[in-house]
Scaffold this motif. Structure first.
Motif, mmCIF file in Angstrom:
data_model
loop_
_atom_site.group_PDB
_atom_site.id
_atom_site.type_symbol
_atom_site.label_atom_id
_atom_site.label_comp_id
_atom_site.label_asym_id
_atom_site.label_seq_id
_atom_site.Cartn_x
_atom_site.Cartn_y
_atom_site.Cartn_z
ATOM 1 N N LYS A 98 0.836 -1.206 0.000
ATOM 2 C CA LYS A 98 0.000 0.000 0.000
ATOM 3 C C LYS A 98 0.871 1.257 0.000
ATOM 4 C CE LYS A 98 -2.075 1.117 3.782
ATOM 5 N NZ LYS A 98 -2.993 1.138 4.930
ATOM 6 N N MET B 42 1.397 4.232 -2.803
ATOM 7 C CA MET B 42 1.253 5.655 -2.477
ATOM 8 C C MET B 42 2.480 6.427 -2.982
ATOM 9 S SD MET B 42 -0.496 5.419 1.274
ATOM 10 C CE MET B 42 -0.917 7.140 1.438
ATOM 11 N N PRO C 146 -5.174 5.509 -7.073
ATOM 12 C CA PRO C 146 -5.298 6.221 -5.808
ATOM 13 C C PRO C 146 -6.674 6.017 -5.157
ATOM 14 C CG PRO C 146 -4.157 7.584 -7.394
ATOM 15 C CD PRO C 146 -4.652 6.373 -8.141
ATOM 16 N N ALA C 147 -7.717 5.860 -5.950
ATOM 17 C CA ALA C 147 -9.051 5.611 -5.400
ATOM 18 C C ALA C 147 -9.107 4.274 -4.650
ATOM 19 C CB ALA C 147 -10.090 5.637 -6.520
ATOM 20 N N LEU D 159 -6.574 2.913 -3.113
ATOM 21 C CA LEU D 159 -5.867 3.144 -1.849
ATOM 22 C C LEU D 159 -6.745 3.902 -0.854
ATOM 23 C CD1 LEU D 159 -2.323 4.118 -3.185
ATOM 24 C CD2 LEU D 159 -3.175 1.862 -2.525
ATOM 25 N N SER D 160 -7.545 4.815 -1.347
ATOM 26 C CA SER D 160 -8.469 5.554 -0.478
ATOM 27 C C SER D 160 -9.480 4.615 0.175
ATOM 28 C CB SER D 160 -9.213 6.630 -1.254
ATOM 29 O OG SER D 160 -8.324 7.623 -1.675
ATOM 30 N N LEU D 161 -9.941 3.628 -0.562
ATOM 31 C CA LEU D 161 -10.887 2.663 -0.005
ATOM 32 C C LEU D 161 -10.259 1.886 1.148
ATOM 33 C CD1 LEU D 161 -12.596 1.244 -3.218
ATOM 34 C CD2 LEU D 161 -13.611 2.741 -1.491
ATOM 35 N N GLU E 179 -8.170 2.997 3.240
ATOM 36 C CA GLU E 179 -8.023 3.879 4.397
ATOM 37 C C GLU E 179 -9.325 4.059 5.171
ATOM 38 O OE1 GLU E 179 -5.070 5.011 5.563
ATOM 39 O OE2 GLU E 179 -4.266 3.745 3.993
ATOM 40 N N ARG E 180 -10.445 3.667 4.580
ATOM 41 C CA ARG E 180 -11.734 3.863 5.263
ATOM 42 C C ARG E 180 -11.961 2.805 6.294
ATOM 43 N NH1 ARG E 180 -15.268 5.263 0.010
ATOM 44 N NH2 ARG E 180 -14.212 7.206 -0.452
#
Length: 162
Positions: free
Chosen positions: A69, A73, A154-155, A157-159, A161-162
């Motif tokens: 991950k 990034m 990047p989307a 990776l954002s998932l 982080e939730r």
């Protein structure tokens, strides 16, 4: 006489040829030192060898990561973490294969997201060298998605982080 010489030569050279071919197939990664830190999160990478990843650049620079991950990034924003370098300067990406714990080509790996397996930084993309292992892991560990390298964004990776 010539035939004997050729047979002798082939017997003598065979081990060297096998070794040379074996070395060509071996991934040439850089060893993680005890003071190598992940440029994304600052963690000492050597503490987490089961999740380690690395990015090599054409100029010889190598960056180590505590997980895939953080490697992604970094890859998506090289200029932030390594000023003067660009993703186009990357010569190799390596990730640790989850079951075998060996380094594999990160650009050929498959990644499982959303599983019940966490890395040093929490939710992680879990790398695999082959599809059958990745699909087995996906089922066994409640994974949500299977990605190829080029499909991680990047989307994605954002998932995580939730």
């Amino acid at each position: 006489m010539i035939r004997r010489f050729l047979n002798y030569l082939s017997v003598c050279l065979a081990p060297f040829l096998v070794a040379a071919l074996g070395l060509a197939a071996t991934i040439r990664s850089d060893k993680v030192g005890p003071k190598d830190r992940c440029p994304v999160c600052g963690m000492f990478v050597a503490k987490y060898p089961d999740f380690a990843a690395q990015v090599k650049f054409h100029d010889g620079q190598v960056f180590h990561f505590d997980g895939a991950k953080d490697m992604f990034m970094f890859y998506f924003n090289v200029a932030r973490y390594a000023p003067g370098l660009h993703a186009s300067d990357v010569s190799a990406v390596y990730v640790t294969n989850y079951y075998e714990l060996n380094l594999i080509d990160g650009k050929k790996a498959l990644y499982v997201a959303g599983s019940d397996v966490y890395g040093p930084m929490g939710r992680e993309l879990i790398p695999f060298a082959n599809r059958s292992e990745a699909e087995d892991f996906l089922k066994d560990h409640e994974g949500k998605h299977l990605f190829r390298f080029q499909d991680v964004t990047p989307a994605v990776l954002s998932l995580l982080e939730r």
